[in-house]
Design an enzyme around this catalytic site. Structure first.
Site: not given
Length: 1049
Positions: A466, A468, A680-681, A787, A790-791
């Site tokens: 991930d 962020t 997701g960014d 972290d 969503n992961d």
């Protein structure tokens, strides 16, 4: 790049020729022909089936081109014959049949759109699932069968079970029951206990969530209900800092503005608060009880996974005319989010497994390490050798008497070829590796949550991370304000402050009519007053726009004492500035300041007349009420407004990287691990972080995959991508979805050749799907690290999941196999602990098998000398002691062995790359150990038979003592770096054996073993069995040293 990959045709050759002819005639030049545009191929998607992915000029001109070449993945599907069936195809066939049967048995209810009446759950047209969370794997009835199935589905454990059960048959009984059932019972007891504890913890967590109390509005007032008893249509009151129990439409709030903030970090991984707006019709009602005096309903779309969109309509039927209000994502409150401000009231529209959070969470799977699978294969090979040896013995015996019974007795006699202690030693080794990881002072806070796969950390090829909070600190710092001609950095922010004060002073002076004070304050600039005024006004406009375009609300934090209440009523709060914090919901990022690694935002404005605004509002509200294509219509209306705008400024915000991210990524690349970033960014932000973290080097070419929406667009874009060489790929989630729908194999094969891949705008489900794609297409081991909540799906889908305890909560950490506190710790976790765990388990597993092979070889020699009689060489406690107190401690001490020191492994991560080839445990190394075992077993048995004089009991004493000494010396031969505990284990085992000789008069002649004759015979046999191996090891290290030996010398 991979020019050999063709497109996958699906039609016959005749049809292909007809389609090609039609395609060429339609697209060919002619008087009235129009040239096809790049993205106008929707109607021609069928023709693409017969065209190779790389369309060259020769391909268009030559009719005999190979249009029908299938890629490897699909060609293999058609090669299904008898050979495929016998070589493992029956497994996939059975699995497919079982899956179909389960699908029929558990046919899912079709999800449909629904109409929900406010406060009247009894009016629901169909039954909806209970609002309960269940993360348990088993129930009361399936626990024991489920755990036993997970254990005995492996050949190793199933073999032990069959052998142990055979001892209840008197004709097949070889020794005592405890010699077979004690080790198997120990393994099962440990496994069942561990699973029971984990299952009970899951049950407690689920019960805690499901039993949380919420206020439910009824005609008689508020009543308390448990979360699991909430139904679709209920009106639920959720207080500040309380978890939202189900998916709801936002009706009312205690905030005067009619809006509230929610925290979504456990849903989408983003820490900034989201602004939610209540339905205006219900927010305007005078009192809370008026919700039951109106006749209103919500029409909601069918449940789906997309957490970023929602389409619905609120209708009030008792007014004249009926009130219709469109509902969008800003009117929703998804489950698992937390109310951050005020009190909210919502109507439940989705419950239980139909909520967004549950639909985006995959069920956890029982992970099995690659080492365990390889050992399982070797166990099958040993079983075939066991059967072959038993058949040879019965054949040489001449099939006399009840030969089938003798065959089974030989199978039991040689059953130590597959040692029952293998599973015990490996499980204890895994526990030891986990303990070492958690005790490592260089990676504090590490937690091992899954103790069955520590060796997987040493076999990884793909790392999916991930962005962020994982690569970055998730802390935004304002770094740059660019006005076109003037740019302000972090060191000149005081000038911005000065300009704002100057402009505000001018505005205040003009408003008060004081023209004398309109001059700006003194500034040390060379330009004239007019220029100074222009810059001040531009800065003022930019800062004002930034303030207005942010949704900011003050949040008052209480200062509760350690013994007092944690929160007071808001009227009693201290409203001083030092107690007040602001939480903003930032607008979207755009643009790219890649050189400085900043997130950028373009700020502009447009002044509207009253007529323009009324026209926009009318069209906007009409678009929001649309049932079909609402998002497209709203976007079109907004786009019509965003024209002829005045550019105000460009801002740059830095999301600081985690500590030592760059050297950690460099280390992992040197270790041969390919890194994919799934975030997701937005695309610009993901590309910026990829370059600033050196995931993509600044000199490396980057291919940004253009947005595609159809098969034709994907076809053309893949062609463009194939022409690139050694470049990083950046692709969005929407484009990825389209490409995987039509060209899954081609895209994955091309992406796997890239040095780095960045996937942006990925949903939690897409992240997990990418992990499964890599596993299916590459057959390599994958690791996912994140972290946020969503992961979780990605972490659970990977072969090895690592969670970071960060600002986004502990959801990822709790769902992961390993938990760390910083991203930089993953370097030591993989390169040091993962590498050593794999090499130690490989050595331990092969040595345990060697220990069983030696004694089985001795049994075979003994049976052949005794006219192929199925009589055991060693009985009772000798067999149990050989596998436990006499050799277990030295053999198990191999978990402390290391070929290089941890600092050296960190300095040379290239050593990790060799492990992915599996050379530490392969059929080659296994065959070497088999040959060693046959040699030593033959020497020990034939030596004892040659040197004994009169009594058979002397053969047992000489051979067994030499066997124990040989095993102790072989451990010393295998060790690469001595640990003091290894020496203690060797001496302890030797002492236990010598001490136990006094109690083994049932098996040994005590008078004989105290003579010099016994000592020299045992010494001679031991030297002959071990000395050649020491010599060979010395010569190998001199002539062909391993890679690590050059570093240790």
């Amino acid at each position: 790049m991979a020019d050999q990959i063709p497109l996958c045709p699906v039609r016959s050759a005749a049809a292909a020729n007809r389609k090609r002819a039609a395609y060429y005639s339609a697209a060919g030049p002619g008087p009235g022909a129009e040239r096809l545009g790049r993205y106008h191929l929707e109607d021609e998607c069928a023709h693409l089936d017969e065209m190779p992915l790389m369309m060259s000029e020769e391909g268009f001109e030559n009719d005999e081109s190979d249009y029908h070449t299938l890629p490897r993945a699909r060609a293999l599907r058609r090669r299904r014959g008898l050979r495929w069936l016998l070589c493992g195809g029956w497994k996939s066939l059975c699995a497919s049949c079982c899956d179909r049967l389960m699908t029929v048995c558990r046919r899912k209810r079709e999800l449909r759109a629904r109409t929900v009446w406010l406060g009247h759950p009894e009016k629901c047209e169909e039954k909806h699932p209970r609002n309960s969370i269940k993360n348990q794997k088993y129930n009361v009835f399936t626990f024991i069968p489920g755990v036993l199935y997970e254990q005995f589905k492996f050949f190793l454990n199933l073999y032990f079970l069959v052998v142990s059960c055979s001892q209840f048959v008197p004709a097949l009984k070889i020794g005592y029951l405890y010699t077979y059932w004690a080790p198997l019972g120990f393994v099962l007891a440990v496994t069942i206990t561990r699973e029971a504890i984990d299952e009970f913890r899951r049950f407690q967590r689920d019960k805690e969530v499901n039993s949380q109390l919420y206020s439910k509005l009824t005609v008689r007032g508020k009543v308390q209900v448990q979360s699991s008893d909430i139904q679709v249509g209920d009106l639920i009151v959720v207080e500040k800092n309380q978890r939202i129990p189900s998916d709801m439409v936002f009706l009312r709030t205690s905030e005067k503005a009619g809006s509230c903030f929610i925290r979504t970090d456990q849903l989408d991984g983003e820490t900034d608060w989201k602004l939610k707006v209540a339905v205006s019709c219900t927010q305007r009602l005078p009192a809370l009880g008026d919700l039951f005096s109106i006749s209103a309903h919500v029409h909601a779309q069918k449940p789906q996974r997309d957490i970023h969109s929602f389409e619905g309509t609120f209708t009030r039927e008792d007014s004249d005319p009926p009130v219709h209000e469109s509902l969008s994502i800003e009117n929703t409150l998804w489950a698992s989010t937390v109310v951050a401000s005020g009190t909210v009231i919502g109507v439940v529209i989705y419950t239980g497994k139909e909520t967004r959070s549950v639909m985006n969470t995959s069920n956890p799977k029982n992970k099995v390490g690659l080492l365990d699978l390889e050992l399982n294969q070797l166990t099958k090979a040993l079983f075939l050798a066991l059967v072959a040896l038993s058949v040879v013995m019965v054949t040489l015996q001449g099939f006399v008497g009840p030969w089938y019974r003798n065959l089974f007795r030989f199978l039991l006699l040689f059953s130590y070829i597959i040692p029952i202690s293998l599973r015990v030693n490996l499980d204890m080794g895994k526990a030891a590796y986990g303990w070492m990881m958690m005790r490592d002072e260089n990676i504090p806070g590490t937690v091992v949550r899954t103790s069955t796969i520590p060796e997987e950390l040493g076999r990884l090829v793909y790392l999916l991370t991930d962005k962020t909070g994982t690569l970055t600190q998730n802390e935004m710092a304002f770094k740059r304000l660019h006005l076109g001609t003037v740019s302000y950095g972090s060191d000149t922010m005081d000038e911005i402050q000065s300009h704002v004060r100057s402009s505000c002073a001018q505005v205040h002076a003009q408003a008060s009519g004081d023209t004398g004070s309109s001059a700006p304050p003194r500034k040390a600039q060379s330009s004239g007053p007019k220029a100074r005024k222009s810059v001040s006004s531009r800065v003022h406009e930019a800062v004002k726009a930034l303030a207005l375009c942010h949704n900011v609300t003050p949040v008052y934090e209480s200062r509760a004492g350690t013994t007092g209440e944690t929160e007071y009523a808001e009227v009693d709060q201290d409203f001083s500035d030092e107690n007040r914090t602001y939480q903003a919901s930032s607008p979207d990022e755009c643009g790219n300041m890649a050189r400085e690694g900043l997130r950028t935002l373009v700020v502009a404005k447009r002044a509207l007349t009253e007529e323009q605004y009324q026209d926009f509002e009318s069209r906007y509200m009409q678009a929001k009420l649309s049932v079909h294509d609402r998002a497209l219509k709203v976007a079109a209306v907004v786009e019509s407004l965003e024209r002829e705008m005045q550019l105000l400024c460009l801002t740059g915000v830095e999301d600081r990287l985690q500590a030592d991210v760059r050297p950690t990524l460099e280390m992992l690349r040197n270790a041969g691990i390919k890194i994919w970033m799934l975030t997701g960014d937005k695309l610009e932000t993901a590309t910026c972080i990829a370059k600033s973290s050196h995931l993509v080097s600044r000199t490396q070419d980057t291919h940004i995959f253009r947005p595609v929406a159809s098969r034709g667009e994907a076809h053309l874009e893949l062609n463009a991508f194939r022409r690139k060489h050694d470049c990083a790929l950046v692709i969005s989630g929407d484009s990825l979805e389209v490409c995987l729908r039509y060209y899954e194999h081609e895209l994955v094969e091309l992406a796997c050749q890239c040095p780095a891949v960045v996937c942006c705008r990925c949903s939690p489900t897409q992240k997990a799907h990418i992990v499964k794609l890599l596993q299916r297409h590459t057959r390599r081991r994958t690791c996912a690290i994140g972290d946020g909540g969503n992961d979780v799906s990605m972490i659970q889908a990977a072969d090895c999941g690592i969670g970071i305890e960060g600002k986004e909560g502990k959801a990822a950490s709790l769902a992961a196999d390993f938990s760390i506190t910083q991203f930089k710790h993953i370097g030591r976790l993989l390169v040091v602990h993962g590498r050593s765990s794999y090499k130690r388990s490989a050595a331990l597993g092969q040595f345990v098998m060697h220990r069983g092979l030696v004694i089985s070889t001795m049994q075979a020699v003994f049976s052949s000398v005794c006219y192929f009689a199925s009589v055991p060489l060693y009985q009772g406690f000798l067999m149990v002691g050989y596998a436990t107190i006499y050799t277990m401690f030295p053999v198990f001490s191999l978990v402390l062995d290391q070929d290089v020191k941890p600092d050296m492994a960190m300095l040379y991560p290239e050593l990790y790359k060799d492990l992915t080839k599996g050379r530490s445990l392969s059929f080659k190394t296994f065959l070497i150990w088999v040959l060693i075992s046959i040699y030593q077993g033959g020497v020990l048995m034939y030596g004892a038979l040659a040197l004994f004089e009169s009594e058979f009991v002397h053969v047992v004493a000489i051979s067994f003592t030499a066997l124990v000494l040989t095993e102790l010396l072989m451990v010393a031969l295998t060790v690469r770096t001595w640990h003091w505990l290894m020496a203690v284990a060797e001496l302890l085992s030797l002492g236990c054996y010598v001490a136990s000789l006094a109690f083994l008069n049932e098996y040994f002649d005590l008078a004989f073993i105290t003579t010099v004759t016994f000592v020299w015979k045992v010494s001679a046999i031991t030297v002959v069995s071990c000395l050649p191996l020491y010599v060979l090891k010395y010569l190998k290290r001199k002539l062909s040293p391993p890679s690590y030996s050059k570093l240790t010398s």
